[in-house]
Design an enzyme around this catalytic site. Structure first.
Site, PDB file in Angstrom:
ATOM      1  N   ARG A 229      11.695  -1.512  10.634  1.00  0.00           N
ATOM      2  CA  ARG A 229      10.687  -1.013  11.572  1.00  0.00           C
ATOM      3  C   ARG A 229      10.610  -1.916  12.792  1.00  0.00           C
ATOM      4  O   ARG A 229      10.676  -3.138  12.669  1.00  0.00           O
ATOM      5  CB  ARG A 229       9.328  -0.946  10.882  1.00  0.00           C
TER       6      ARG A 229
ATOM      7  N   LYS B 235       0.831  -1.216   0.000  1.00  0.00           N
ATOM      8  CA  LYS B 235       0.000   0.000   0.000  1.00  0.00           C
ATOM      9  C   LYS B 235       0.865   1.267   0.000  1.00  0.00           C
ATOM     10  O   LYS B 235       0.598   2.197  -0.728  1.00  0.00           O
ATOM     11  CB  LYS B 235      -0.913   0.050   1.245  1.00  0.00           C
TER      12      LYS B 235
ATOM     13  N   ARG C 244       0.177  -8.572  13.648  1.00  0.00           N
ATOM     14  CA  ARG C 244      -0.399  -7.580  12.719  1.00  0.00           C
ATOM     15  C   ARG C 244      -1.218  -8.266  11.630  1.00  0.00           C
ATOM     16  O   ARG C 244      -2.261  -7.765  11.216  1.00  0.00           O
ATOM     17  CB  ARG C 244       0.716  -6.733  12.111  1.00  0.00           C
TER      18      ARG C 244
ATOM     19  N   ARG D 193      11.613  -6.228   4.831  1.00  0.00           N
ATOM     20  CA  ARG D 193      11.357  -4.806   4.580  1.00  0.00           C
ATOM     21  C   ARG D 193      12.381  -3.897   5.279  1.00  0.00           C
ATOM     22  O   ARG D 193      12.697  -4.082   6.426  1.00  0.00           O
ATOM     23  CB  ARG D 193       9.953  -4.453   5.057  1.00  0.00           C
TER      24      ARG D 193
ATOM     25  N   ARG E 112      -9.403   0.779   9.012  1.00  0.00           N
ATOM     26  CA  ARG E 112      -8.910  -0.553   9.337  1.00  0.00           C
ATOM     27  C   ARG E 112      -9.918  -1.352  10.151  1.00  0.00           C
ATOM     28  O   ARG E 112      -9.659  -2.510  10.480  1.00  0.00           O
ATOM     29  CB  ARG E 112      -7.642  -0.417  10.147  1.00  0.00           C
TER      30      ARG E 112
HETATM   31  P1  AMP Z   1       1.083   0.510   9.300  1.00  0.00           P
HETATM   32  O1  AMP Z   1       2.303   1.358   9.072  1.00  0.00           O
HETATM   33  O2  AMP Z   1      -0.072   0.950   8.443  1.00  0.00           O
HETATM   34  O3  AMP Z   1       1.360  -0.959   9.183  1.00  0.00           O
HETATM   35  O4  AMP Z   1       0.613   0.788  10.825  1.00  0.00           O
HETATM   36  C1  AMP Z   1       1.482   0.521  11.919  1.00  0.00           C
HETATM   37  C2  AMP Z   1       0.669   0.391  13.186  1.00  0.00           C
HETATM   38  O5  AMP Z   1      -0.033   1.626  13.450  1.00  0.00           O
HETATM   39  C3  AMP Z   1      -0.437  -0.665  13.151  1.00  0.00           C
HETATM   40  O6  AMP Z   1       0.056  -1.963  13.452  1.00  0.00           O
HETATM   41  C4  AMP Z   1      -1.385  -0.137  14.223  1.00  0.00           C
HETATM   42  O7  AMP Z   1      -0.891  -0.377  15.519  1.00  0.00           O
HETATM   43  C5  AMP Z   1      -1.319   1.371  13.990  1.00  0.00           C
HETATM   44  N1  AMP Z   1      -2.344   1.821  13.011  1.00  0.00           N
HETATM   45  C6  AMP Z   1      -2.122   2.332  11.757  1.00  0.00           C
HETATM   46  N2  AMP Z   1      -3.274   2.656  11.149  1.00  0.00           N
HETATM   47  C7  AMP Z   1      -4.265   2.347  12.026  1.00  0.00           C
HETATM   48  C8  AMP Z   1      -5.674   2.427  11.982  1.00  0.00           C
HETATM   49  N3  AMP Z   1      -6.331   2.886  10.893  1.00  0.00           N
HETATM   50  N4  AMP Z   1      -6.384   2.009  13.077  1.00  0.00           N
HETATM   51  C9  AMP Z   1      -5.749   1.546  14.174  1.00  0.00           C
HETATM   52  N5  AMP Z   1      -4.421   1.423  14.278  1.00  0.00           N
HETATM   53  C10 AMP Z   1      -3.664   1.821  13.219  1.00  0.00           C
END
Ligand code: AMP
Length: 239
Positions: A176, A22, A187, A143, A97
């Protein structure tokens, strides 16, 4: 024919599991259409780094690979979507999400965004980038991200020219914190349990577009652009 980067595009939602690509696709859409990428993960990580109140609340939840509460994330997204750079459209990467976030987004767009935007009142183009579980695991464990420019690499699939070094600015790449094995599995579970139903929410209303995310990255981009052009809103004033 108007230039892609000056058209009114409207909201674009990118759905897909962690590691589906994404972030990479969102950056390419942002460049082509001149609209901002809004990554809730990036916004939250920025809050954690700056030690804001939101960052303090989100930090441990993120480190466990769980989802931050809907209220906190929706407030953060609302503040971002009110910025003037969103009027022609925007790309949501990592939001919504949960079904509650998806319902909140629809209500916000109707109540506020469409009133003020120059992008008409067409519903979001929702693109699901789909990749199978085993490929996701190898993508996530490989990654690496550039801490300076945000470019994403993969040591197996898209390595930098010099190991662990950004091609663009020479920064040392980082892994990360939540890309460790145990957190990755958590996740992916959060995705299956809480985010899959969001795709179903959009599918039911006929808004979901499916793209095979296991293809090479440039082919995925080509398909994503085709779908945006097919569903895209080009309003009369053009921008
Ligand atoms: P990402 O970089 O999109 O994988 O997000 C990293 C982390 O941020 C996720 O594992 C969640 O803990 C938090 N997070 C990101 N977007 C959301 C969302 N829309 N709702 C809830 N938690 C989020």
């Amino acid at each position: 024919m108007q230039q892609a980067a000056s058209r009114n595009i409207g909201p674009i939602v990118l759905l897909g599991s962690p590691g589906a690509g994404k972030g990479t696709q969102a950056k390419r859409i942002a460049v082509r259409y001149g609209i901002p990428q809004i990554s809730t993960g990036d916004l939250l990580r920025d809050n954690v780094q700056r030690s804001t109140e939101l960052g303090a609340l989100a930090k441990d939840v993120m480190a466990r690979g769980e989802l931050v509460s809907d209220n906190l994330v929706c407030d953060m997204v609302r503040d971002r979507l009110r910025q003037p750079d969103c009027v022609r459209g925007f790309i949501l990467d990592g939001f919504p999400r949960t079904p509650a976030q998806a319902g909140w987004l629809d209500a916000f767009l109707d109540r506020e965004f469409f009133e003020n935007s120059r992008a008409g009142d067409n519903p979001p183009i929702v693109i699901l980038i789909d990749v199978d579980y085993n490929q996701l695991l190898s993508r996530l464990t490989g990654r690496r991200t550039c801490p300076t420019c945000g470019r994403i690499y993969n040591v197996h699939l898209q390595p930098p020219r010099v190991a662990e070094t950004c091609d663009l600015d020479g920064s040392r790449l980082v892994t990360r914190e939540d890309d460790s094995d145990a957190v990755i599995r958590e996740r992916l579970t959060a995705y299956e349990q809480q985010t899959r139903p969001v795709a179903e929410y959009y599918r039911r209303t006929g808004r979901l577009v499916w793209v095979d995310g296991s293809m090479p990255v440039d082919q995925v981009t080509e398909h994503v652009f085709q779908e945006i052009e097919r569903h895209g809103v080009i309003t009369a004033d053009g921008g």
